[in-house]
Scaffold this active site. Structure first.
Site, PDB file in Angstrom:
ATOM      1  N   TYR A   1       0.675  -1.101   0.022  1.00 55.26           N
ATOM      2  CA  TYR A   1       0.238  -0.028  -0.035  1.00 55.26           C
ATOM      3  C   TYR A   1       0.694   1.268  -0.213  1.00 55.26           C
ATOM      4  O   TYR A   1       0.398   2.258  -0.698  1.00 55.26           O
ATOM      5  CB  TYR A   1      -0.801   0.088   1.214  1.00 55.26           C
ATOM      6  CG  TYR A   1      -1.785  -1.011   1.346  1.00 55.26           C
ATOM      7  CD1 TYR A   1      -3.243  -0.850   0.800  1.00 55.26           C
ATOM      8  CD2 TYR A   1      -1.351  -2.241   1.619  1.00 55.26           C
ATOM      9  CE1 TYR A   1      -4.128  -1.707   0.898  1.00 55.26           C
ATOM     10  CE2 TYR A   1      -2.502  -3.448   1.860  1.00 55.26           C
ATOM     11  CZ  TYR A   1      -4.073  -2.968   1.268  1.00 55.26           C
ATOM     12  OH  TYR A   1      -4.878  -3.987   1.506  1.00 55.26           O
TER      13      TYR A   1
ATOM     14  N   ASN B   1      -7.434   3.875  -3.480  1.00 55.28           N
ATOM     15  CA  ASN B   1      -7.988   2.810  -2.687  1.00 55.28           C
ATOM     16  C   ASN B   1      -9.228   3.545  -1.880  1.00 55.28           C
ATOM     17  O   ASN B   1      -8.903   4.248  -0.993  1.00 55.28           O
ATOM     18  CB  ASN B   1      -6.959   2.285  -1.771  1.00 55.28           C
ATOM     19  CG  ASN B   1      -7.560   1.197  -0.856  1.00 55.28           C
ATOM     20  OD1 ASN B   1      -7.884   0.108  -1.047  1.00 55.28           O
ATOM     21  ND2 ASN B   1      -7.323   1.514   0.606  1.00 55.28           N
ATOM     22  N   GLU B   2     -10.394   3.098  -2.353  1.00 55.22           N
ATOM     23  CA  GLU B   2     -11.562   3.346  -1.367  1.00 55.22           C
ATOM     24  C   GLU B   2     -11.629   4.815  -1.163  1.00 55.22           C
ATOM     25  O   GLU B   2     -12.275   5.503  -0.116  1.00 55.22           O
ATOM     26  CB  GLU B   2     -11.634   2.627  -0.182  1.00 55.22           C
ATOM     27  CG  GLU B   2     -11.648   1.454   0.105  1.00 55.22           C
ATOM     28  CD  GLU B   2     -12.036   0.743   1.470  1.00 55.22           C
ATOM     29  OE1 GLU B   2     -12.062   1.474   2.440  1.00 55.22           O
ATOM     30  OE2 GLU B   2     -11.877  -0.727   1.379  1.00 55.22           O
TER      31      GLU B   2
ATOM     32  N   ASP C   1     -16.491  -1.985  -0.824  1.00 53.86           N
ATOM     33  CA  ASP C   1     -17.583  -2.895  -1.424  1.00 53.86           C
ATOM     34  C   ASP C   1     -18.891  -2.088  -0.862  1.00 53.86           C
ATOM     35  O   ASP C   1     -19.383  -2.650   0.227  1.00 53.86           O
ATOM     36  CB  ASP C   1     -17.638  -4.240  -0.721  1.00 53.86           C
ATOM     37  CG  ASP C   1     -18.579  -5.147  -1.196  1.00 53.86           C
ATOM     38  OD1 ASP C   1     -19.424  -4.697  -1.999  1.00 53.86           O
ATOM     39  OD2 ASP C   1     -18.521  -6.428  -0.873  1.00 53.86           O
TER      40      ASP C   1
ATOM     41  N   GLU D   1      -8.916  -7.009  -1.489  1.00 54.29           N
ATOM     42  CA  GLU D   1      -8.935  -7.398  -0.109  1.00 54.29           C
ATOM     43  C   GLU D   1     -10.081  -8.430   0.101  1.00 54.29           C
ATOM     44  O   GLU D   1     -11.052  -8.227  -0.229  1.00 54.29           O
ATOM     45  CB  GLU D   1      -8.960  -6.247   0.722  1.00 54.29           C
ATOM     46  CG  GLU D   1      -7.773  -5.467   0.889  1.00 54.29           C
ATOM     47  CD  GLU D   1      -8.041  -4.221   1.821  1.00 54.29           C
ATOM     48  OE1 GLU D   1      -7.290  -3.165   1.933  1.00 54.29           O
ATOM     49  OE2 GLU D   1      -9.152  -4.035   2.583  1.00 54.29           O
TER      50      GLU D   1
ATOM     51  N   TYR E   1      -6.330 -10.120   3.239  1.00 48.51           N
ATOM     52  CA  TYR E   1      -6.030  -9.171   4.293  1.00 48.51           C
ATOM     53  C   TYR E   1      -5.771 -10.114   5.671  1.00 48.51           C
ATOM     54  O   TYR E   1      -6.616 -10.506   5.998  1.00 48.51           O
ATOM     55  CB  TYR E   1      -7.120  -7.979   4.303  1.00 48.51           C
ATOM     56  CG  TYR E   1      -6.330  -6.912   4.983  1.00 48.51           C
ATOM     57  CD1 TYR E   1      -5.730  -5.987   4.231  1.00 48.51           C
ATOM     58  CD2 TYR E   1      -6.779  -6.544   6.151  1.00 48.51           C
ATOM     59  CE1 TYR E   1      -5.438  -4.716   4.851  1.00 48.51           C
ATOM     60  CE2 TYR E   1      -6.423  -5.419   6.907  1.00 48.51           C
ATOM     61  CZ  TYR E   1      -5.702  -4.536   6.182  1.00 48.51           C
ATOM     62  OH  TYR E   1      -5.369  -3.317   6.732  1.00 48.51           O
TER      63      TYR E   1
END
Length: 478
Positions: A83, A155-156, A200, A265, A297
């Site tokens: 990351y 990421n998100e 998600d 993940e 994860y």
């Protein structure tokens, strides 16, 4: 002749085969078969532990990477997601170690620090040339490693309904997609895919995917569309099922995807302990026609308690029960069939970007892309300066030096990596790595380590490489 042998050996660089994308499939560039990601998230110290001033990141210490690569080779993973990396550090040894054991790297270009990511609360003000320079530096640092599989440019960032109303244009326009892909196109010898890792959030998940995969040019040449789409999904918990986890809904939702989709993940921790019963389903006939695997994860134990191993401050490590549980699930997979899947979705055409793709009234349906910020186009055209560099180097040490214990506290001896052949990636049950339990940490014979490395080299031309390395090993030991 000794020098000749050494020179020949230096030119024999073991390497994974670069993975390409065709339609919605990852493709092994040599075999032409689909590639399934069997991965684990790798961020020792967690996001909060990322500190450029420390002079280390997860891929900067070769001895640490050797320890973890040996365990991952035994576990059976073929990819790690990292990351937070510091592009100014040298990653040659770690990248080369993971390359030697057939493990690809999925690299995020952002970090938690201010100015090193798109601020979901203020995307317009955080999208500037300074931010882009930093993400381009990550590309420069990792573009030359053959096992760099892809870059995650976000990421998100879209993580709820409100951010779905403001962030999407910047996720297409910023380094996440357009600028990063254009930089790679102009400054890298090979095209490395760029994608997005989504939360998600089912209310906006399909809208996010449609927004990012569609094309404004009528074909897949649009640089602002993602090359792949991934999601961090924890909907399968405990002894669940394809239906109860709503994996069936995900397969249905993504059934007509024009880009590869996989879990960036997964691995719910409630109820504990984890049983990882989703693994055979993710890599089984219900999901492989649509999804391309996933990333568990996570590798190291952090405050969130998702770890497979516990790493002490002195570098010693203990396996946690989840490690063995996951390994047992991986070992049930038919890897030959899994990685030998015929590519089937290579000519899919992406949908045109229209508001009809977006179902939520609160999600942005405007596909007007923000302009490149001042100064950024010069960076894209000419490359950044100074440029970090990276290259594969020789991996001569194979034996793990740190103490490693199993879940019961027994020290494992003989733990080492086994370099694979030039056309191989690591997979469950593939590794010949073995470690035995003992009361002390015994050192492996260097002759044995080199012999194992030579024996493991197979495939076209590798018989010669094995012979050369065996001779060189004998000369060195004299």
């Amino acid at each position: 002749t000794v020098l000749s042998l050494l020179a020949l050996c230096a030119n024999l660089v073991l390497a994974v085969q670069p993975i390409t994308i065709k339609g919605s499939d990852f493709i092994n560039s040599v075999t032409g078969n689909r590639f399934q990601i069997v991965g684990v998230a790798y961020q020792p110290g967690g996001s909060s532990g990322y500190n450029p001033a420390s002079g280390v990141d997860p891929l900067s210490d070769g001895s640490v990477c050797l320890r973890d690569a040996a365990l991952m080779q035994q576990l059976g993973v073929n990819a790690i997601r990292v990351y937070n990396v510091d592009p100014d550090l040298n990653h040659d040894m770690c990248a080369s170690i993971f390359n030697a054991v057939g493990i690809y790297m999925l690299i995020d270009v952002n970090s938690p620090l201010a100015g090193e990511s798109i601020d979901r609360g203020s995307p317009g003000t955080s999208y500037d040339s300074s931010y882009l320079n930093r993400t381009f530096a990550v590309v420069e640092a990792f573009k030359s490693y053959p096992n760099t599989l892809l870059f995650f440019a976000g990421n998100e960032v879209i993580n709820d309904v409100p951010t779905g109303g403001t962030v999407p244009p910047y996720m297409r326009a910023s380094a996440v997609t357009r600028d990063l892909k254009n930089y790679i196109s102009k400054n890298s010898k090979r095209i490395i895919p760029v994608g997005y890792s989504a939360a998600d959030v089912r209310d906006i998940l399909v809208d996010t995917w449609n927004y990012l995969q569609c094309t404004t040019t009528g074909d897949d040449s649009d640089p602002s569309r993602v090359d792949l789409f991934a999601l961090n999904s924890y909907s399968w918990c405990g002894e669940s099922s394809f239906q109860n986890s709503q994996y069936d809904v995900l397969v249905s939702d993504f059934s007509n995807t024009s880009v590869p989709v996989f879990f960036s993940e997964y691995g719910c921790i409630k109820p504990a302990p984890r049983v990882f019963t989703e693994v055979p389903v993710i890599y089984g006939p219900l999901m492989t026609p649509v999804l391309s695997g996933g990333v568990v994860y996570e590798y190291s134990e952090e405050p969130s308690d998702y770890g497979l191993v516990n790493i002490s401050s002195d570098g010693s490590l203990q396996l946690l029960p989840d490690f063995a549980t996951l390994q047992s699930q991986f070992n049930t997979l038919n890897v030959t069939a899994l990685q030998g899947l015929t590519a089937q979705n290579t000519s899919l055409v992406p949908p045109n970007c229209t508001s009809s793709l977006i179902s939520s009234s609160s999600f942005d349906s405007n596909f007007t892309i923000p302009a490149v910020p001042p100064g950024a186009q010069d960076l894209i055209n000419s490359g950044i300066s100074p440029k970090p560099t990276g290259s594969i180097v020789s991996v001569t040490a194979t034996k793990v030096t740190q103490q490693v214990q199993d879940a019961s506290g027994t020290v494992l001896s003989g733990l080492a990596i086994t370099p694979l052949a030039d056309d191989e990636s690591n997979n469950p049950g593939h590794s010949s790595v073995t470690a035995t339990a003992s009361s002390t940490s015994a050192a492996a014979s260097p002759t044995t380590s080199k012999k194992s490395a030579a024996i493991s080299m197979r495939g076209n031309g590798n018989a010669i490489a094995a012979m050369v390395l065996s001779v060189v090993a004998g000369i060195i030991l004299l």
